[in-house]
Design a protein around this motif. Structure first.
Motif, PDB file in Angstrom:
ATOM      1  N   ARG A  52      90.953 -40.037  10.305  1.00  0.00           N
ATOM      2  CA  ARG A  52      90.071 -41.088   9.812  1.00  0.00           C
ATOM      3  C   ARG A  52      90.304 -41.258   8.317  1.00  0.00           C
ATOM      4  NH1 ARG A  52      85.349 -37.833  12.805  1.00  0.00           N
ATOM      5  NH2 ARG A  52      86.545 -36.228  11.719  1.00  0.00           N
ATOM      6  N   LYS A  53      89.954 -42.387   7.769  1.00  0.00           N
ATOM      7  CA  LYS A  53      90.325 -42.719   6.396  1.00  0.00           C
ATOM      8  C   LYS A  53      89.310 -42.263   5.371  1.00  0.00           C
ATOM      9  CE  LYS A  53      94.036 -44.582   7.940  1.00  0.00           C
ATOM     10  NZ  LYS A  53      95.313 -43.840   7.782  1.00  0.00           N
ATOM     11  N   GLU A  54      88.356 -41.450   5.781  1.00  0.00           N
ATOM     12  CA  GLU A  54      87.347 -40.960   4.865  1.00  0.00           C
ATOM     13  C   GLU A  54      87.155 -39.455   5.042  1.00  0.00           C
ATOM     14  OE1 GLU A  54      84.179 -44.423   4.045  1.00  0.00           O
ATOM     15  OE2 GLU A  54      84.082 -43.657   6.095  1.00  0.00           O
ATOM     16  N   VAL A  55      86.378 -38.881   4.164  1.00  0.00           N
ATOM     17  CA  VAL A  55      85.970 -37.492   4.321  1.00  0.00           C
ATOM     18  C   VAL A  55      84.851 -37.448   5.363  1.00  0.00           C
ATOM     19  CG1 VAL A  55      85.010 -35.470   3.191  1.00  0.00           C
ATOM     20  CG2 VAL A  55      86.563 -36.982   1.935  1.00  0.00           C
ATOM     21  N   PHE A  56      84.993 -36.581   6.342  1.00  0.00           N
ATOM     22  CA  PHE A  56      84.000 -36.464   7.403  1.00  0.00           C
ATOM     23  C   PHE A  56      83.451 -35.044   7.444  1.00  0.00           C
ATOM     24  CE2 PHE A  56      83.193 -39.867  10.470  1.00  0.00           C
ATOM     25  CZ  PHE A  56      83.923 -40.883   9.880  1.00  0.00           C
ATOM     26  N   ILE A  57      82.135 -34.942   7.505  1.00  0.00           N
ATOM     27  CA  ILE A  57      81.467 -33.654   7.662  1.00  0.00           C
ATOM     28  C   ILE A  57      80.585 -33.740   8.902  1.00  0.00           C
ATOM     29  CG2 ILE A  57      79.908 -31.972   6.640  1.00  0.00           C
ATOM     30  CD1 ILE A  57      80.733 -33.023   3.900  1.00  0.00           C
ATOM     31  N   THR A  58      80.773 -32.818   9.827  1.00  0.00           N
ATOM     32  CA  THR A  58      80.025 -32.809  11.079  1.00  0.00           C
ATOM     33  C   THR A  58      79.394 -31.449  11.281  1.00  0.00           C
ATOM     34  OG1 THR A  58      81.533 -34.411  12.096  1.00  0.00           O
ATOM     35  CG2 THR A  58      80.165 -33.114  13.580  1.00  0.00           C
ATOM     36  N   ALA A  59      78.135 -31.445  11.691  1.00  0.00           N
ATOM     37  CA  ALA A  59      77.435 -30.202  12.015  1.00  0.00           C
ATOM     38  C   ALA A  59      76.766 -30.361  13.373  1.00  0.00           C
ATOM     39  CB  ALA A  59      76.395 -29.870  10.950  1.00  0.00           C
ATOM     40  N   LEU A  60      76.819 -29.324  14.187  1.00  0.00           N
ATOM     41  CA  LEU A  60      76.158 -29.387  15.489  1.00  0.00           C
ATOM     42  C   LEU A  60      75.580 -28.030  15.867  1.00  0.00           C
ATOM     43  CD1 LEU A  60      77.922 -28.021  18.080  1.00  0.00           C
ATOM     44  CD2 LEU A  60      79.437 -29.905  17.502  1.00  0.00           C
ATOM     45  N   HIS A  61      74.545 -28.108  16.679  1.00  0.00           N
ATOM     46  CA  HIS A  61      73.890 -26.901  17.196  1.00  0.00           C
ATOM     47  C   HIS A  61      73.839 -27.016  18.711  1.00  0.00           C
ATOM     48  CE1 HIS A  61      71.313 -23.504  17.717  1.00  0.00           C
ATOM     49  NE2 HIS A  61      70.289 -24.217  18.128  1.00  0.00           N
ATOM     50  N   ASN A  62      74.395 -26.023  19.388  1.00  0.00           N
ATOM     51  CA  ASN A  62      74.463 -26.029  20.839  1.00  0.00           C
ATOM     52  C   ASN A  62      73.679 -24.850  21.404  1.00  0.00           C
ATOM     53  OD1 ASN A  62      75.770 -25.089  23.523  1.00  0.00           O
ATOM     54  ND2 ASN A  62      76.543 -27.168  23.291  1.00  0.00           N
ATOM     55  N   ARG A  63      72.817 -25.151  22.373  1.00  0.00           N
ATOM     56  CA  ARG A  63      72.056 -24.121  23.075  1.00  0.00           C
ATOM     57  C   ARG A  63      72.393 -24.247  24.556  1.00  0.00           C
ATOM     58  NH1 ARG A  63      67.869 -22.162  19.771  1.00  0.00           N
ATOM     59  NH2 ARG A  63      66.790 -21.350  21.614  1.00  0.00           N
ATOM     60  N   GLY A 264      73.175 -41.648  20.860  1.00  0.00           N
ATOM     61  CA  GLY A 264      73.440 -41.549  19.442  1.00  0.00           C
ATOM     62  C   GLY A 264      73.183 -42.847  18.719  1.00  0.00           C
ATOM     63  N   MET A 265      73.042 -42.745  17.406  1.00  0.00           N
ATOM     64  CA  MET A 265      72.799 -43.920  16.573  1.00  0.00           C
ATOM     65  C   MET A 265      73.535 -43.766  15.249  1.00  0.00           C
ATOM     66  SD  MET A 265      69.235 -45.500  15.052  1.00  0.00           S
ATOM     67  CE  MET A 265      68.671 -46.030  16.664  1.00  0.00           C
ATOM     68  N   GLN A 266      74.137 -44.860  14.817  1.00  0.00           N
ATOM     69  CA  GLN A 266      74.832 -44.915  13.535  1.00  0.00           C
ATOM     70  C   GLN A 266      73.965 -45.638  12.523  1.00  0.00           C
ATOM     71  OE1 GLN A 266      78.095 -43.655  12.961  1.00  0.00           O
ATOM     72  NE2 GLN A 266      77.577 -43.994  10.827  1.00  0.00           N
ATOM     73  N   LEU A 267      73.692 -44.994  11.389  1.00  0.00           N
ATOM     74  CA  LEU A 267      72.913 -45.583  10.305  1.00  0.00           C
ATOM     75  C   LEU A 267      73.735 -45.494   9.026  1.00  0.00           C
ATOM     76  CD1 LEU A 267      69.395 -44.035  11.074  1.00  0.00           C
ATOM     77  CD2 LEU A 267      70.155 -46.374  11.547  1.00  0.00           C
ATOM     78  N   GLY A 268      74.476 -46.558   8.737  1.00  0.00           N
ATOM     79  CA  GLY A 268      75.361 -46.532   7.589  1.00  0.00           C
ATOM     80  C   GLY A 268      76.449 -45.494   7.770  1.00  0.00           C
ATOM     81  N   LYS A 269      76.538 -44.555   6.851  1.00  0.00           N
ATOM     82  CA  LYS A 269      77.532 -43.485   6.939  1.00  0.00           C
ATOM     83  C   LYS A 269      77.033 -42.272   7.715  1.00  0.00           C
ATOM     84  CE  LYS A 269      80.540 -45.573   4.265  1.00  0.00           C
ATOM     85  NZ  LYS A 269      81.872 -46.002   4.760  1.00  0.00           N
ATOM     86  N   PHE A 270      75.815 -42.349   8.190  1.00  0.00           N
ATOM     87  CA  PHE A 270      75.191 -41.213   8.860  1.00  0.00           C
ATOM     88  C   PHE A 270      75.105 -41.469  10.364  1.00  0.00           C
ATOM     89  CE2 PHE A 270      71.396 -39.127  10.554  1.00  0.00           C
ATOM     90  CZ  PHE A 270      71.627 -37.810  10.184  1.00  0.00           C
ATOM     91  N   TYR A 271      75.457 -40.435  11.166  1.00  0.00           N
ATOM     92  CA  TYR A 271      75.355 -40.532  12.621  1.00  0.00           C
ATOM     93  C   TYR A 271      74.566 -39.343  13.146  1.00  0.00           C
ATOM     94  CZ  TYR A 271      76.578 -40.398  17.552  1.00  0.00           C
ATOM     95  OH  TYR A 271      76.509 -40.356  18.925  1.00  0.00           O
ATOM     96  N   ALA A 272      73.711 -39.592  14.127  1.00  0.00           N
ATOM     97  CA  ALA A 272      72.959 -38.530  14.777  1.00  0.00           C
ATOM     98  C   ALA A 272      73.059 -38.715  16.280  1.00  0.00           C
ATOM     99  CB  ALA A 272      71.496 -38.545  14.334  1.00  0.00           C
ATOM    100  N   GLU A 292      72.343 -30.102  22.889  1.00  0.00           N
ATOM    101  CA  GLU A 292      73.245 -30.137  21.736  1.00  0.00           C
ATOM    102  C   GLU A 292      72.817 -31.242  20.776  1.00  0.00           C
ATOM    103  OE1 GLU A 292      77.656 -29.412  22.132  1.00  0.00           O
ATOM    104  OE2 GLU A 292      77.689 -31.542  21.536  1.00  0.00           O
ATOM    105  N   LEU A 293      72.610 -30.870  19.522  1.00  0.00           N
ATOM    106  CA  LEU A 293      72.301 -31.812  18.453  1.00  0.00           C
ATOM    107  C   LEU A 293      73.500 -31.909  17.516  1.00  0.00           C
ATOM    108  CD1 LEU A 293      68.644 -30.756  17.529  1.00  0.00           C
ATOM    109  CD2 LEU A 293      69.347 -32.814  18.762  1.00  0.00           C
ATOM    110  N   LEU A 294      73.829 -33.115  17.108  1.00  0.00           N
ATOM    111  CA  LEU A 294      74.996 -33.335  16.235  1.00  0.00           C
ATOM    112  C   LEU A 294      74.646 -34.356  15.164  1.00  0.00           C
ATOM    113  CD1 LEU A 294      78.714 -33.750  17.175  1.00  0.00           C
ATOM    114  CD2 LEU A 294      77.594 -35.540  15.849  1.00  0.00           C
ATOM    115  N   VAL A 295      75.048 -34.074  13.956  1.00  0.00           N
ATOM    116  CA  VAL A 295      74.928 -35.028  12.857  1.00  0.00           C
ATOM    117  C   VAL A 295      76.246 -35.059  12.102  1.00  0.00           C
ATOM    118  CG1 VAL A 295      72.435 -34.787  12.580  1.00  0.00           C
ATOM    119  CG2 VAL A 295      73.962 -33.282  11.302  1.00  0.00           C
ATOM    120  N   SER A 296      76.577 -36.213  11.567  1.00  0.00           N
ATOM    121  CA  SER A 296      77.801 -36.329  10.771  1.00  0.00           C
ATOM    122  C   SER A 296      77.581 -37.311   9.637  1.00  0.00           C
ATOM    123  CB  SER A 296      78.986 -36.784  11.635  1.00  0.00           C
ATOM    124  OG  SER A 296      78.779 -38.087  12.140  1.00  0.00           O
TER     125      SER A 296
END
Length: 317
Positions: A52-63, A264-272, A292-296
């Motif tokens: 992807r053409k940008e810096v991406f940071i993703t965090a997720l928690h899986n139970r 999921g929903m995209q809000l600008g540069k933020f995704y949840a 599983e919860l994921l944000v990026s």
């Protein structure tokens, strides 16, 4: 004697996994079972770094398998970015994993490097990842119905090992496909002088296609994800849907093992996003499902580049 204890401890590990997780996906549990794999593909394939053409940071928690004693829980952080040097495109990434599984605690730190090349009108990425895996076993919590077994550690033991993975990823217009392998050297983690934990090679295949129409804001994103370690396998068949590249939903079917849904929903540069999986195997008798919860978050490398760039997962590359 050491070899006997070695084999006994491996048998113990398998027994503990069987007790905690049931009979499904035992060997596949060397790596995580992530539901939102298209949003966290860098966990399985280092070749996705920098695609992807940008810096991406993703965090997720899986139970996983809630309701079962000592069920697996994990936290993952992924970060990647495209870079350019020697007049060529490259990708760099980082993978951080913290997991508890039964009486085991696993921590991983991996660095990723990807080489990019134009090929047949598309983009090819070939990558390596390397880092450390640290595993600890809390033998103080072992409960034995018989006399102490010398093949079972009753104290806290831990060890670490160097680990390597590799991957290849290709995309052309709306088509994408990737193949990767983790634990390439099948490293052995010495927990102490007697107990050794072997990591098994895992292999992954991802393929998908984006179906769009200029006459509709809806788009469809079918994909398949296959995994194996030579003993057991996993196959996810997923149909994703999006509206206006902002709202997302998908249905997943894992034959004989599970069904799942994600939103999921995209809000600008933020995704949840959130995903739920319901086991269809014998695990359903003991577990009410996995969550599983994921944000990026994404941002351009500089204020002068990619100002109009929008979030793009694998489905939208």
């Amino acid at each position: 004697m050491a070899s006997v204890l070695h084999k006994s401890f491996r048998s113990l590990i398998l027994l503990l996994l069987l007790t905690v997780a049931g009979w499904e996906d035992i060997f596949a549990q060397g790596d995580l079972l992530l539901a939102q794999y298209t949003r966290a593909y860098g966990y399985y394939n280092p070749a996705y770094a920098g695609m992807r053409k940008e810096v991406f940071i993703t965090a997720l928690h899986n139970r996983q398998w809630e309701g079962m004693p000592r069920s697996p829980k994990s936290f993952v952080v992924l970060a990647d970015a495209p870079i350019r040097f020697f007049d060529r495109e490259h990708g760099m990434g980082v993978r951080v994993v913290t997991e508890t599984r039964g009486l085991f605690a696993i921590n991983e730190l991996m660095g990723q490097y990807a080489f990019k090349q134009k090929l047949f009108g598309g983009d090819l990425s070939v990558a390596l990842q390397a880092g450390l895996v640290n595993t600890a076993f809390d033998g103080t919590k072992v409960e034995l119905e018989t006399e102490n077994d010398p093949a079972i550690p009753l104290t806290k033991v831990s060890g670490k090992a160097f680990d390597i993975g590799a991957g290849i990823y290709y995309r052309r217009k709306e088509l994408y496909v990737g193949f990767s392998s983790t634990h390439l050297t099948a490293p052995a983690i010495p927990l102490n002088e007697q107990y050794i934990l072997d990591l098994t090679r895992h292999y992954y295949l991802l393929a998908g296609y984006n179906i769009r129409s200029i006459y509709s804001l809806f788009a469809w994103h079918p994909s398949i994800f296959a995994a194996t370690d030579g003993h057991s396998s996993r196959l996810d068949v997923t149909m994703g849907m999006s509206y206006n590249n902002r709202f997302f939903a998908s249905l997943m079917y894992r034959p004989t093992q599970a069904v799942g849904v994600s939103l999921g929903m995209q809000l600008g540069k933020f995704y949840a996003g959130y995903a739920f999986e319901w086991p269809t195997s014998v695990l359903a008798k003991a577990s009410w499902g996995s969550h599983e919860l994921l944000v990026s978050y994404s941002f351009p490398l500089s204020n002068t580049k990619n100002r109009d760039a929008k979030y793009k997962s694998i489905r939208f590359l």
